[in-house]
Each structure stands twice: as structure tokens, then as C-alpha cells.
Motif scaffolding. Structure first.
Motif, PDB file in Angstrom:
ATOM      1  N   GLY A  40      -1.892 -21.777  -7.094  1.00 30.13           N
ATOM      2  CA  GLY A  40      -2.726 -21.235  -6.288  1.00 30.13           C
ATOM      3  C   GLY A  40      -2.547 -19.887  -6.042  1.00 30.13           C
ATOM      4  N   ALA A  41      -1.203 -19.211  -6.328  1.00 30.29           N
ATOM      5  CA  ALA A  41      -1.104 -17.810  -6.053  1.00 30.29           C
ATOM      6  C   ALA A  41      -0.817 -17.133  -7.425  1.00 30.29           C
ATOM      7  CB  ALA A  41      -0.146 -17.562  -5.033  1.00 30.29           C
ATOM      8  N   ARG A  42      -1.053 -15.890  -7.248  1.00 33.14           N
ATOM      9  CA  ARG A  42      -0.815 -15.159  -8.695  1.00 33.14           C
ATOM     10  C   ARG A  42       0.459 -14.391  -8.395  1.00 33.14           C
ATOM     11  NH1 ARG A  42      -5.561 -14.680 -11.833  1.00 33.14           N
ATOM     12  NH2 ARG A  42      -4.927 -12.183 -12.284  1.00 33.14           N
ATOM     13  N   LEU A  43       0.492 -13.459  -7.263  1.00 35.45           N
ATOM     14  CA  LEU A  43       1.458 -12.632  -7.369  1.00 35.45           C
ATOM     15  C   LEU A  43       2.865 -13.215  -6.608  1.00 35.45           C
ATOM     16  CD1 LEU A  43       2.219  -9.657  -7.971  1.00 35.45           C
ATOM     17  CD2 LEU A  43       1.782  -8.898  -5.998  1.00 35.45           C
ATOM     18  N   THR A  44       2.518 -13.517  -5.310  1.00 36.53           N
ATOM     19  CA  THR A  44       3.722 -14.085  -4.474  1.00 36.53           C
ATOM     20  C   THR A  44       3.412 -15.554  -4.402  1.00 36.53           C
ATOM     21  OG1 THR A  44       2.251 -13.496  -2.626  1.00 36.53           O
ATOM     22  CG2 THR A  44       4.113 -12.166  -2.993  1.00 36.53           C
ATOM     23  N   THR A  45       4.282 -16.227  -5.240  1.00 38.40           N
ATOM     24  CA  THR A  45       3.673 -17.557  -5.798  1.00 38.40           C
ATOM     25  C   THR A  45       4.305 -18.659  -4.920  1.00 38.40           C
ATOM     26  OG1 THR A  45       5.603 -17.644  -7.231  1.00 38.40           O
ATOM     27  CG2 THR A  45       3.682 -17.102  -8.345  1.00 38.40           C
ATOM     28  N   ASN A  46       5.566 -18.677  -4.483  1.00 33.73           N
ATOM     29  CA  ASN A  46       6.352 -19.580  -3.330  1.00 33.73           C
ATOM     30  C   ASN A  46       6.189 -20.823  -4.262  1.00 33.73           C
ATOM     31  OD1 ASN A  46       7.471 -20.855  -1.260  1.00 33.73           O
ATOM     32  ND2 ASN A  46       5.391 -20.853  -0.087  1.00 33.73           N
ATOM     33  N   MET A  47       6.616 -20.828  -5.431  1.00 32.63           N
ATOM     34  CA  MET A  47       6.192 -21.939  -6.233  1.00 32.63           C
ATOM     35  C   MET A  47       7.144 -23.107  -6.162  1.00 32.63           C
ATOM     36  SD  MET A  47       6.149 -21.209 -10.369  1.00 32.63           S
ATOM     37  CE  MET A  47       4.528 -20.414 -10.541  1.00 32.63           C
ATOM     38  N   MET A  48       8.568 -22.769  -6.113  1.00 33.57           N
ATOM     39  CA  MET A  48       9.551 -23.634  -6.378  1.00 33.57           C
ATOM     40  C   MET A  48       9.540 -24.414  -4.924  1.00 33.57           C
ATOM     41  SD  MET A  48      10.647 -23.006  -9.498  1.00 33.57           S
ATOM     42  CE  MET A  48      10.124 -21.825 -10.639  1.00 33.57           C
ATOM     43  N   GLU A  49       9.976 -25.700  -4.983  1.00 36.49           N
ATOM     44  CA  GLU A  49      10.309 -26.265  -3.766  1.00 36.49           C
ATOM     45  C   GLU A  49      11.877 -27.129  -3.986  1.00 36.49           C
ATOM     46  OE1 GLU A  49       7.232 -28.703  -2.151  1.00 36.49           O
ATOM     47  OE2 GLU A  49       5.853 -27.090  -3.197  1.00 36.49           O
ATOM     48  N   MET A  50      12.366 -27.537  -2.913  1.00 34.42           N
ATOM     49  CA  MET A  50      13.584 -28.200  -3.082  1.00 34.42           C
ATOM     50  C   MET A  50      13.255 -29.602  -3.817  1.00 34.42           C
ATOM     51  SD  MET A  50      16.209 -26.881  -1.608  1.00 34.42           S
ATOM     52  CE  MET A  50      17.219 -28.368  -1.346  1.00 34.42           C
ATOM     53  N   GLY A  51      14.271 -30.124  -4.699  1.00 34.69           N
ATOM     54  CA  GLY A  51      13.915 -31.138  -5.451  1.00 34.69           C
ATOM     55  C   GLY A  51      12.792 -31.261  -6.456  1.00 34.69           C
ATOM     56  N   GLY A  52      12.330 -30.432  -6.914  1.00 33.41           N
ATOM     57  CA  GLY A  52      11.185 -30.315  -7.780  1.00 33.41           C
ATOM     58  C   GLY A  52       9.795 -29.683  -7.290  1.00 33.41           C
ATOM     59  N   PHE A  53       8.777 -30.419  -7.599  1.00 33.47           N
ATOM     60  CA  PHE A  53       7.498 -29.971  -7.410  1.00 33.47           C
ATOM     61  C   PHE A  53       6.930 -31.008  -6.491  1.00 33.47           C
ATOM     62  CE2 PHE A  53       8.279 -27.892 -11.281  1.00 33.47           C
ATOM     63  CZ  PHE A  53       8.354 -26.581 -10.824  1.00 33.47           C
ATOM     64  N   SER A  54       6.173 -30.506  -5.220  1.00 33.95           N
ATOM     65  CA  SER A  54       5.612 -31.686  -4.472  1.00 33.95           C
ATOM     66  C   SER A  54       4.152 -31.908  -5.021  1.00 33.95           C
ATOM     67  CB  SER A  54       5.488 -31.564  -3.039  1.00 33.95           C
ATOM     68  OG  SER A  54       4.665 -30.197  -2.724  1.00 33.95           O
ATOM     69  N   ARG A  55       3.519 -30.901  -5.354  1.00 35.97           N
ATOM     70  CA  ARG A  55       1.931 -31.090  -6.027  1.00 35.97           C
ATOM     71  C   ARG A  55       2.092 -31.204  -7.469  1.00 35.97           C
ATOM     72  NH1 ARG A  55       1.082 -25.459  -3.361  1.00 35.97           N
ATOM     73  NH2 ARG A  55       3.207 -25.136  -4.182  1.00 35.97           N
ATOM     74  N   PRO A  56       1.127 -32.141  -7.922  1.00 35.65           N
ATOM     75  CA  PRO A  56       1.170 -32.360  -9.371  1.00 35.65           C
ATOM     76  C   PRO A  56       0.922 -31.220 -10.353  1.00 35.65           C
ATOM     77  CG  PRO A  56      -0.890 -33.302  -8.202  1.00 35.65           C
ATOM     78  CD  PRO A  56       0.073 -32.889  -7.124  1.00 35.65           C
ATOM     79  N   ILE A  57       1.228 -31.475 -11.570  1.00 35.23           N
ATOM     80  CA  ILE A  57       0.927 -30.475 -12.694  1.00 35.23           C
ATOM     81  C   ILE A  57      -0.636 -30.675 -12.987  1.00 35.23           C
ATOM     82  CG2 ILE A  57       1.509 -29.678 -14.909  1.00 35.23           C
ATOM     83  CD1 ILE A  57       3.649 -29.102 -13.215  1.00 35.23           C
ATOM     84  N   PRO A  84       9.408 -35.568   1.865  1.00 34.61           N
ATOM     85  CA  PRO A  84       8.805 -36.853   1.216  1.00 34.61           C
ATOM     86  C   PRO A  84       7.332 -36.840   0.671  1.00 34.61           C
ATOM     87  CG  PRO A  84       9.723 -37.120   3.485  1.00 34.61           C
ATOM     88  CD  PRO A  84       9.612 -35.771   3.214  1.00 34.61           C
ATOM     89  N   PRO A  85       7.327 -37.409  -0.367  1.00 41.02           N
ATOM     90  CA  PRO A  85       5.862 -37.452  -1.013  1.00 41.02           C
ATOM     91  C   PRO A  85       4.834 -37.770   0.201  1.00 41.02           C
ATOM     92  CG  PRO A  85       7.330 -39.208  -1.935  1.00 41.02           C
ATOM     93  CD  PRO A  85       8.160 -38.683  -1.212  1.00 41.02           C
ATOM     94  N   HIS A  86       3.809 -37.256  -0.229  1.00 45.62           N
ATOM     95  CA  HIS A  86       2.473 -37.523   0.659  1.00 45.62           C
ATOM     96  C   HIS A  86       1.995 -38.988   0.867  1.00 45.62           C
ATOM     97  CE1 HIS A  86      -1.656 -36.970   2.195  1.00 45.62           C
ATOM     98  NE2 HIS A  86      -1.126 -36.209   2.886  1.00 45.62           N
ATOM     99  N   ASP A  87       1.840 -39.553  -0.082  1.00 46.17           N
ATOM    100  CA  ASP A  87       1.468 -40.968   0.107  1.00 46.17           C
ATOM    101  C   ASP A  87       2.546 -41.868   0.798  1.00 46.17           C
ATOM    102  OD1 ASP A  87       2.430 -40.411  -2.328  1.00 46.17           O
ATOM    103  OD2 ASP A  87       1.688 -42.353  -3.076  1.00 46.17           O
ATOM    104  N   SER A  88       3.743 -41.814   0.599  1.00 45.55           N
ATOM    105  CA  SER A  88       4.750 -42.620   1.105  1.00 45.55           C
ATOM    106  C   SER A  88       4.838 -42.147   2.901  1.00 45.55           C
ATOM    107  CB  SER A  88       6.192 -42.684   0.379  1.00 45.55           C
ATOM    108  OG  SER A  88       6.754 -41.132   0.669  1.00 45.55           O
ATOM    109  N   VAL A  89       4.723 -40.970   3.102  1.00 40.25           N
ATOM    110  CA  VAL A  89       4.727 -40.358   4.585  1.00 40.25           C
ATOM    111  C   VAL A  89       3.356 -41.488   5.086  1.00 40.25           C
ATOM    112  CG1 VAL A  89       4.237 -38.786   5.989  1.00 40.25           C
ATOM    113  CG2 VAL A  89       5.448 -38.435   3.840  1.00 40.25           C
ATOM    114  N   MET A  90       2.321 -41.574   4.520  1.00 38.19           N
ATOM    115  CA  MET A  90       1.242 -42.170   4.995  1.00 38.19           C
ATOM    116  C   MET A  90       1.244 -43.642   5.157  1.00 38.19           C
ATOM    117  SD  MET A  90      -1.049 -40.108   5.868  1.00 38.19           S
ATOM    118  CE  MET A  90      -0.788 -38.278   6.065  1.00 38.19           C
ATOM    119  N   LYS A  91       2.405 -44.215   4.389  1.00 35.52           N
ATOM    120  CA  LYS A  91       2.695 -45.551   4.338  1.00 35.52           C
ATOM    121  C   LYS A  91       3.741 -46.273   5.208  1.00 35.52           C
ATOM    122  CE  LYS A  91       0.018 -46.240   0.071  1.00 35.52           C
ATOM    123  NZ  LYS A  91       0.182 -45.844  -1.452  1.00 35.52           N
TER     124      LYS A  91
END
Lengths: 340, 410, 102, 238
Positions: free
Chosen positions: B165-182, B313-320
Motif C-alpha cells: 500500500g505504500a510506495r516510498l516508506t513501505t513499513n513492509m516487514m513484520e515480525m515472523g513474516g507478513f500478516s497481510r496476504p500476498i 496473532p493472525p486476525h481470524d484467530s484473534v476473533m475466535k
């Protein structure tokens, strides 16, 4: 005052105004052509396809604040851009735009003046043009400007010599310094066996033409010889401290001298108004446009020279070449003409 | 082996000589507002005519205290700050920091996420090299190159935008991988880019490599001897241009670089032209690495660790599930606390070795974060190279070091 | 004097020559002295060309041409000396350069 | 008064005023500009005296070359740092102006009392037009009667050029650049030391030819082409 002189004056005014108009649209042309070469659109917001952009730029520059640096040499600072701007179009006075035409029963020559030393006059005006740059660089009280002025002085003197010497071959062949005479000679047809070629001096002086082209780019301080300005090194060089309409004077002077030297080159080497069908000023315009296109093309393509390389090119490469060209032309003129 | 750089060696100068020298010399203040200093670098040049006799870079005009900010932010909050150090290759900075923190916590991202991290890192390298090439050529006067380079960089930024969603300042990486789908179209976009780019690169080279003016401006200019390069701790293309074989991806492989088949180009003379060639070749190798990643990558599989306490934690397990909801709450409100310890993680950034040194005292806020930014270290070769060069060369030299002031000043 | 007479250009020539001479005598900046010398040479050229015009001869113009050529040579050498001087002595003040005298 | 005389007086008036300004100006750059104005006006006077060629040569050589060179030198010598040159010593000034006035008076008397008498030559306006103009006329006269002087002038110019090159050469006592450029290398990919011929043999698989006669060495492994300092010491001991 006789009618001849009067018509000359009127024609001078016409040439001056056409030049100023052309110069404005030269900036537009350059921006559009560069944009096309660089994969972008160029000015397209002001007027249809951006055609009013030069006018908008002109107005913007005219109403901008005229800043004079505190430590500047005030008088020279004010004088320098005027000098550049006034001298640039003066050289166009000797360029023949065609034969005479008849207006209201008067015969009007399509040149401002046919003087005996026209080509030298052109060089003389060109050599005066450097004063604007060198004084502007000096008066700004800025080290970048000073360096720009120094570079410009050295560069223009060096390339002035090359430019002048590259024309000597043409003078030897034509036996005249008058541009009208040179154009008249080029309108003859050259019979080379079955071939019928125009007697343009580019054919008999190809080396001189190439050298003239290089020296003309250097003389007008255009890329890749734009060291006096070199925005990435000297931040604009001699015009770093100029703003508003004084800056625009420098800017316009550069474009006018580009147009004028293109006209001059087209006149000397490409037969001026001579063309395959219907000789006239449109041929001159077309040839000058080819020169100008070359200028712009060069600017988008090549990197800038370094100062020592620039001087080395002038003194170690071009000067020997141009001297050899003069020597060969002299030999051919003395002994070789019978063979042709 | 003795390494000697005469930068600080005193030279005997007679008094009279010194006097005349000072009268003949001119001090030129280049920057911080100068078009070719790549931001707000200030260089104080002492010149004799057009020859540089002294060169003194002044830093700090863009200093924002990024390292200090690291000591006041939670681990995950610092990631956006890394974007703003070397802003032309933000994903690489994210990657270096995240790898360091992950190593501190002892976790590793799943395979698919790791491959995507490599792809993004290499794309960031390409994006950075394209900016370098464009501005370097522009400094030397090749006007069109910058526009051509930015045209291709746009494609990379489009990929980043699709990804995060961002082009220059991406803030792309997260701990343990990516939380958003590719996104589904992302592999296709990357493939397209890999197909387009080599042709474009040939275009760049036809404009520069064959151009006699470019050759004369870059060959033999700014030579760095291998010894000098080592003693100044240069890394990246500045080091490899001098012929020293050091690439973090080969020397201490991280991510899956040991699985990749690629070569490290080394220069032979150590001048500006060699560094240009090295970087151009690196771009080709990057394309090859990206293609290999796309080929080897599992098509599906988890993008993030789910069970680790250090990972959101992933979003759906937080909800469940109640546990995940609690974990999520704590992770967001308090942050995670890595075990006590320190770690230095280096990655091969587009400009050289980018190192993150992170010290944890067991609290959610790092005790110390230190950035070893490559261009800050590489910048010290500027006075060395500028000695005896012409004024016009200085802009070429600044360009060849490939500095980004956000990263130098931090 | 309803038409151009020899006196006109002779006065111009004399005036410029004397201004140049006064400059040489009173100024101390070696570069200004240099410019004054150039002015004096030009003043002489005016005389030559004026007489050539008066008597419909070209010898005067030829001489003027030679003078300009020699002036160019002189300028090159003179400025070379000045450059060497400023490099060695760091001055363009003619009074401070006494080396030749001593 | 004829228009010709009026124009002549105007031109020479400007020339004299700016020449006077030249020696009065405090700033040498201003002096140079005043001299430019003088020279341009003198060139215009030349045109009135039927010497178009010389007028143009005057502008090209004097204003286009010599004065630009002088300005160049003036800028190299930073005027701010130099002492005030304008004020000559009072004696010098009085003597200089006095001598000037006396000489001017003498010449004025000479001009007004004597008349020059000589045979008019063939090069009237019509005479020049007959051969094609001023340039052609000068060419004819110059290259028929003055061949030897031209050669001599050419020699003088050549000698001057060589002299200028000699004067402008760099100082001999220039310090040699510090010898930091000649250090031994520890990279095998690089030629060792100053001995440029000794290039270690590389398999062709590792070399990638690049434009501009350059090669890139392609390392597949972190250990290739690099010797540790210990290796180097061993090599030296052997």
C-alpha cells in the motif's frame, strides 16, 4: 534618407522581432522535443498543447523580484545581462534571408546589410558576447559565478579560434567574406560526372562542417559544452545570482545566439536559401531547424565534458584538424582545381 | 601488512610556501543546498584553480536521532523509522532490522515469507541502484538517464504499492513474516518486471557504456586502492569496485541466499567506471535472484508464524480464541519483550553492509539500537578520492559513493 | 570644418595616446598599465589608418594590421609574465616588483 | 556641419571620455570595461576611414581576445585582497599629468600649424570597389609587397606562443603528490602493487568483458580471489 537605407532599417526591425518570437518558441520546441526524447509529455497545460507556455514563462520572469546581491558590483551586475541580450541578435544583421523582393514598388533586399567582412563581423559579435557572461560571473560576488565566468572566458576564446579557422576553408574556396556572395556561389550546380549536386560547402568542406558544428555548440555554451552554467556543478555558473528579467535576458540571449549561429551555419555550409525547388527563406528555416534539432538531441544524449577535457579537445584535436583542413584546401585551390 | 593512508600525514611546508599557497587557494562551499550533493551534504572544498587540494565533508544537516528514537520506541514501532533512513530502498532497511530482532527472539519466518522478503530486498536494491544510476548520470550531465531510470523505478514502486500500500516508506516487514496476504497478481507483476528490465538495462548501457564522454569522465577518476578501501571499511560496490570480494550475501548468508545461484561482480581498477560496471552487473544478478526466488518459492503455505509470542496473532484467530485475543491485546498495548541479549545482524544493502546492532534488556523497549549505515562509512572515501581531482569530478565522486543523506545523517 | 579632415583623427589619436601615456605614468596596477599600453597602440593605429584614408593608400592599413598582430603577441607574453609574477610574488603592484632593478 | 563629422565627433568623444575613465577608475575591471567601449568606438572610426577589415580585426583581437584575457587574469587575481593601486605617489601623478598636458599642447601645435603633403595613392573608394572591397584590396597589397614582414610576424607570434607556454608552465618545485597511490594490494583480483604486468591468472569462466575494455571478475564464492593477511605473510616468507 534614401529608400534603400530605410528599407534596411525596416527589415532589421522585422528580423529582430521574428527572432524574438522564434526564440520564445525555441524554448517551447526544446522542452517538447526533450520531453518526447525522455518519455514524458512536456508543457501541456497553458493553452492548447502548451503553446502559451513561453508567454506564461515570460510574464512570470518579468514580474519576479529582481534581486541584487549585497556584495555585488552593482553597475556591472546590471550591465552584464543587457550586454548579452543586446549583442546576441545583432549578429543576424548579415545573414541573407533571400534575394530582393518588391514591396510597394520598392525593391527590398532580404538582408539587413551585405558588408564586405560579414563572416568576420559575425565572429566579432560572437567574441563580444562573452563579456556578458564573464562580467555577470565577476559581478555576482559568488565563487560559483566567478568560476563560471572564468571557465566561459577560457572556453569561448578557445572555441572562437576553432570556429573562425573552420570557416577559412570556405573563404578560400569562395574567395569572399560576404555571406551574400557565399550563398550565391552555393546556388550553382556542381557537375560531378553524371551527378548533379548543389555546390554546398558541406560537400567540399565536410571536415570543416563537423568542426564548425562542434565549435558552434561550444560557442553557445550548450550541452555537452555547458561548463559555464553546469547546473550540477556550478549551480548555474555565471547566472547563479540572477533572478527575474535579468536572468531571462541571459536565458534569451543563449537561445537567440543558438538560432543565429544555426542560421549562420546553414548559410555558410548548407547553401542558405538555396533548395531543390523554389529557393526561399523556408529552406533556410528548415536547415536552421536541423541545426537546432541537433542541439537539442545532443543535450538529451551526452554527458558533460570536464574542463580539462574540453580544452584538450579544442587545442589537441580540433585545432590540428582544422589547420590540416586549411592546408588541404589551400593545396586544392592552388593546384587541384584543374583536376575537378 | 602495513596500511597507510597519508590523509593525516604531515607534509613539511615552509612558511613562505604556506603563505603563497593560502593566497592562491580558494575555498568553495559546496552545499548543503547544492543540486549534486544528493540532499544536504555539505562539502568544503579547497581549490587551486579547478584542482581540489582539500575536501572536508560536513554531515548532520538531516540528523533526526534515529538511533535514540530506537531506544524510546517498542520493537515493532521502530520499523517505520528504518524506512526513513535510506528512503530510496526502504524494504531493505525494514528487512535488516526485522532480521536482527527476529534473531534476538530466536524465531524464523516461514519459507514462503522468507522468499518474499528476498524478492522485496532485491527489488529495493534495484530501486536504489536505479536512483543511483539516474542521479549519477545526471550529475555528470547525461540529462535523460534520470528520467529513464525513474520510469523503470516506477514499476518497482507499483509492486511495493500492490504489496503493502505504500510506495516510498513501505513499513513492509513484520515480525515472523507478513500478516497481510500476498495479492494474487503480485507474482505476475514481479515476473513482468523481470522480463522488461533487462532490455531497459541494455538501453541504459547503450547510452552510457559506449559514450566516449562518459568513459572519459569516469575512467581513471576516483581510484580507490584495495588497501585503502579496506582500511576505510568501505563496503558494497565501493569495495567490490576495487576488487575485494566481500558480499554479505556470500560471506555470511542470511535468508536463503545460500540457495541462490548468483555471482558477485568485482572491479579491476577501482575507479568510478568500475563501480558503475559493478552496480550494473549487480542489477542483472538481482533480476536473476528474483527469478530464482519465484521459481523455488512454495505457491502456498503460511506467511507468518502463528504460535510465537513475539508475533502478532493472525486476525481470524484473534476473533475466535480467547488466548489469541489476550495475546493480541498484550502485543498491541505493551509490545513483546525479547530475551536479554544483544545481536548484530548485517545484510547486503544496495549501498553496502547495513548492520543493525540491537541490545535487549528484556523490556519491550530496546536498550540500544545502533545502525551501521553503509553510505555513512563509504562517505569517508570522498576526501581520499577528491585529492587532486577537478571540481567537476567531485560531483561524480559523490555520485559514485551512492549516498542518501537520510541514511548518512540518520 | 564641414567635412572630415586629417586634423580630426589626428586629434583623436593624440588624445588617446596621451591618455594612455598618463595612465602608464600614474597607475600602479600592472594590468591597468598593460591596458594603457594597448590603448596607446590603438591610438597609433588610428593615425596610420587615418593617413591611409587621407592619401588613398593602403600602406597605413597594412601597418596597422601588423601592429595588431604584434600587440596580440605582446599581450600573450605580457599576461604570461603577469601570471608568473602573481604566482611568485603575489602582487600586481608595479612598485613592489623591484627584482629587475636590483 | 556634415553628418560625417558629427558622427566622427560623437564616436571620438565617447572614445576619449571612456579612455579617460579607464585611467580614473579605481576598480581594474571597470577600467577594462571602459577600454572595451573605447575600442568599439575606435573600430567604428575605422569603418568611417574605409578600413572595415581592420575594424573587425580590431574587435576580434582587442576586445574579443586581449581584453578577455586581461579580464581573465584580473579575476584570477582577487581584487579584494590587493592593495589600493589607484593612488600613485603625488610626485608621480603631477609629473604624469604635466607631461601629458605638455605633450598634448605640442602635438596640437604641430597638427594645427603643419600640413602633411603626399601623393594620393590609387586606393580611393572606387579603387577598392574595383577589386571587390577592402578585404580584397588589403589582400592584394599585403601579399604582393609584404610577404617577408608577414613571415616575420608569423614567427613573432609563434615565438610569443612558445614564450607564453614557457611562462605558464607549472612550478617546478611543486610538491610531489603523496605516495599513497602505490600501496600493495591484498586482493588477487587486482594487480599487485605498482608492478602492473603481473596479473594473476584467472579462468575465463570468471571474467566478464564489459564495454570500454574493462573486465569484471565474477566471484561465485566468498573465499575466491581473496587472500588473508596470513597467506600474504606465508607468500613473502617463501
Amino acid at each position: 534618407m534614401d529608400a534603400n537605407l530605410l528599407s534596411s532599417y525596416i527589415f532589421a526591425v522585422v528580423v529582430l522581432n521574428v527572432l524574438l518570437g522564434l526564440m520564445a518558441y525555441m524554448t517551447y520546441l526544446e522542452r517538447k522535443l526533450m520531453a518526447a526524447m525522455q518519455d514524458r509529455v512536456g508543457p501541456n497545460r497553458t493553452g492548447p498543447v502548451g503553446l502559451l507556455q513561453p508567454i506564461a514563462d515570460g510574464i512570470k520572469l518579468l514580474v519576479k523580484e529582481d534581486i541584487i546581491p549585497k556584495h555585488a558590483d552593482r553597475r556591472i551586475f546590471l550591465l552584464a545581462p543587457l550586454l548579452s541580450f543586446v549583442l546576441a541578435p545583432v549578429a543576424a544583421a548579415v545573414i541573407p534571408f533571400g534575394d530582393s523582393i518588391t514591396v510597394f514598388g520598392h525593391e527590398v533586399n532580404l538582408y539587413v546589410a551585405d558588408i564586405n567582412v560579414a563572416a568576420l563581423y559575425f565572429l566579432a559579435i560572437g567574441s563580444m558576447g562573452v563579456y556578458g557572461i564573464i562580467l555577470g560571473g565577476y559581478a555576482s560576488a559568488n565563487r560559483y559565478s566567478l568560476l563560471g565566468g572564468l571557465r566561459s572566458a577560457a572556453q569561448v576564446i578557445s572555441y572562437e579560434i576553432i570556429l573562425g579557422l573552420s570557416l577559412v576553408g570556405v573563404f578560400i574556396l569562395s574567395g569572399s567574406l560576404s555571406l551574400v556572395e557565399i550563398v550565391n556561389q552555393q546556388s550553382e550546380t556542381l557537375h560531378l560526372g553524371p551527378l548533379q549536386l548543389p555546390n554546398w560547402f558541406i560537400l567540399s568542406q565536410p571536415l570543416a562542417f563537423v568542426i564548425f558544428l562542434i565549435a558552434a555548440v561550444a560557442e553557445t555554451n550548450r550541452a555537452p559544452f555547458d561548463l559555464p552554467e553546469a547546473e550540477t556543478e556550478l549551480i548555474g555558473g555565471f547566472h547563479t545570482e540572477y533572478s527575474g528579467f535579468r536572468f531571462s535576458f541571459f536565458f534569451l540571449a543563449e537561445y537567440i545566439s543558438m538560432i543565429v549561429i544555426s542560421l549562420f551555419g546553414a548559410t555558410i555550409f548548407l547553401g542558405g536559401t538555396d533548395g531543390p525547388i523554389r529557393d526561399g527563406v523556408w529552406w533556410l528555416a528548415l536547415k536552421a531547424f536541423i541545426f537546432l534539432f541537433f542541439y537539442i538531441w545532443l543535450r538529451t544524449t551526452v554527458p558533460r565534458f570536464r574542463y580539462d577535457q574540453l580544452m584538450g579537445l579544442a587545442w589537441k584535436v580540433l585545432l590540428p584538424l582544422v589547420l590540416i583542413n586549411i592546408l588541404l584546401t589551400g593545396f586544392i585551390r592552388l593546384w587541384g582545381l584543374g583536376m575537378l | 601488512m602495513s596500511l597507510e593512508i597519508s590523509q593525516g600525514t604531515p607534509v613539511e611546508i615552509s612558511e613562505e610556501r604556506a603563505l603563497t599557497d593560502s593566497r592562491r587557494q580558494m575555498v568553495l562551499n559546496m552545499g548543503p543546498q547544492h543540486p549534486s550533493t544528493h540532499g544536504v551534504l555539505r562539502v568544503i572544498l579547497t581549490m587551486e584553480g579547478e584542482t581540489i587540494v582539500g575536501c572536508d565533508p560536513v554531515l548532520g544537516y538531516l540528523h533526526r536521532g534515529v538511533e535514540k528514537l530506537g531506544e524510546t520506541h517498542r520493537y515493532s514501532q521502530f520499523v517505520p523509522w528504518t524506512d526513513r533512513t535510506d528512503y530510496v530502498a526502504a524494504p531493505s532497511n525494514n528487512l535488516g532490522y526485522i532480521l536482527a530482532v527476529e534473531r534476538l527472539c530466536g524465531i524464523e519466518a516461514p519459507e514462503r515469507a522468507t522468499y518474499w522478503r528476498m524478492i522485496m530486498g532485491e527489488l529495493a536494491r534495484l530501486a536504489s541502484h536505479l536512483v543511483w544510476l539516474g542521479t549519477h548520470a545526471l550529475d555528470i550531465g547525461a540529462l535523460s538517464m534520470s528520467l529513464y531510470c525513474f520510469r523503470e523505478r516506477e514499476l518497482i514502486l507499483d509492486i511495493f504499492e500492490t504489496f503493502c500500500g505504500a510506495r516510498l516508506t513501505t513499513n513492509m516487514m513484520e515480525m515472523g513474516g507478513f500478516s497481510r496476504p500476498i495479492p494474487d497478481n503480485l507474482p505476475g507483476m514481479v515476473r513482468d518486471f523481470c522480463n522488461i528490465f533487462p532490455e531497459k538495462q541494455v538501453e541504459y548501457e547503450s547510452l552510457l557504456s559506449a559514450n566516449p564522454i562518459w568513459l572519459s569522465r569516469t575512467r581513471g577518476v576516483g581510484v580507490i586502492e584495495p588497501d585503502a578501501a579496506i582500511s576505510m571499511s568501505l563496503t558494497g560496490a565501493c569495495l567490490r569496485g576495487s576488487g575485494i570480494n566481500y558480499d554479505v550475501r556470500k560471506a555470511t548468508p542470511y535468508l536463503y541466499y545460500d540457495r541462490m545461484d548468483f555471482e558477485v561482480p568485482l572491479g579491476t581498477r577501482g575507479d568510478v567506471y568500475d563501480r558503475y560496471l559493478v552496480r550494473m552487473e549487480e542489477m542483472r544478478q538481482s533480476i536473476s535472484i528474483i527469478e530464482q526466488c519465484l521459481d523455488q518459492m512454495p505457491t502456498d503455505g503460511p506467511l507468518s508464524l502463528t504460535e510465537s509470542p513475539y508475533v502478532i496473532p493472525p486476525h481470524d484467530s484473534v476473533m475466535k480464541t480467547a488466548e489469541d485475543m489476550q495475546r493480541h491485546f498484550i502485543w498491541v498495548i505493551k509490545g513483546f519483550s525479547p530475551p536479554k541479549g544483544e545481536v548484530y545482524q548485517a545484510i547486503e544493502h544496495s549501498k553496502g553492509e547495513l548492520g543493525y546492532y540491537v541490545v535487549s534488556d528484556g523490556t519491550p523497549i530496546p536498550y540500544r539500537v545502533r545502525l551501521r549505515t553503509p553510505d555513512f562509512v563509504n562517505l569517508q572515501s570522498l576526501p581520499y578520492m577528491a585529492q587532486g581531482a577537478a571540481l567537476a569530478d567531485v560531483v561524480a565522486l559523490i555520485g559514485t559513493i551512492d549516498i542518501v543523506l537520510g541514511s548518512v545523517d540518520r | 570644418m564641414n567635412e572630415l579632415m586629417p586634423e580630426h583623427f589626428m586629434f583623436l589619436s593624440a588624445a588617446l595616446f596621451i591618455i594612455g601615456m598618463v595612465g602608464v605614468l600614474t597607475r600602479r596596477n600592472v594590468l591597468v598599465i598593460f591596458m594603457c599600453v594597448e590603448l596607446m597602440l590603438t591610438a597609433v593605429n588610428i593615425s596610420f589608418i587615418g593617413f591611409a584614408w587621407e592619401f588613398s593608400q593602403l600602406t597605413g592599413q597594412i601597418f596597422a594590421l601588423f601592429i595588431i598582430a604584434i600587440a596580440a603577441a605582446e599581450a600573450v607574453i605580457g599576461l604570461g609574465i603577469i601570471m608568473a609574477l602573481t604566482r611568485q610574488r603575489d602582487t600586481v603592484d608595479i612598485d613592489e616588483v623591484r627584482e629587475l632593478r636590483q | 556641419m556634415a553628418a560625417e563629422v558629427l558622427v566622427f565627433n560623437l564616436l571620438s568623444g565617447i572614445a576619449i571620455v571612456s579612455a579617460a575613465a579607464m585611467i580614473m577608475m579605481r576598480n581594474p575591471v571597470h577600467s577594462a570595461i571602459a577600454l572595451v567601449i573605447t575600442f568599439v568606438n575606435v573600430a567604428a572610426v575605422f569603418i568611417m576611414l574605409r578600413a572595415e577589415f581592420l575594424a573587425v580585426v580590431q574587435i576580434i583581437v582587442y576586445t574579443g581576445a586581449i581584453l578577455v584575457l586581461i579580464l581573465f587574469v584580473l579575476m584570477l587575481v582577487n581584487p579584494d585582497e590587493l592593495p589600493d593601486f589607484h593612488g600613485a605617489r603625488p610626485m608621480q601623478q603631477i609629473f604624469g599629468f604635466g607631461l601629458g598636458i605638455i605633450l598634448l599642447a605640442e602635438i596640437a601645435v604641430a597638427i594645427l600649424t603643419r600640413t602633411v603633403v603626399a601623393e594620393p595613392g590609387p586606393w580611393t573608394e572606387d579603387g577598392m570597389a574595383a577589386v571587390g572591397g577592402n578585404v580584397q584590396a588589403i589582400g592584394q597589397v599585403l601579399y604582393s609587397g609584404y610577404v617577408l614582414p608577414i613571415q616575420a610576424t608569423a614567427l613573432v607570434l609563434l615565438a610569443a606562443t612558445i614564450g607564453a607556454l614557457f611562462l605558464g608552465r607549472p612550478d617546478e618545485d611543486e610538491e610531489p603528490t603523496p605516495s599513497r597511490r602505490t600501496v600493495a594490494t591484498i586482493s588477487l583480483a587486482h594487480t599487485r602493487g605498482s608492478d602492473q604486468d603481473e596479473i594473476p591468472a584467472l579462468s575465463s569462466a570468471n571474467i566478464k568483458h564489459e564495454a570500454g575494455d574493462r573486465d569484471l571478475i565474477m566471484a561465485r564464492d566468498a573465499d575466491e580471489f581473496t587472500s588473508t593477511p596470513e597467506d600474504d605473510q606465508k607468500g613473502q616468507q617463501e
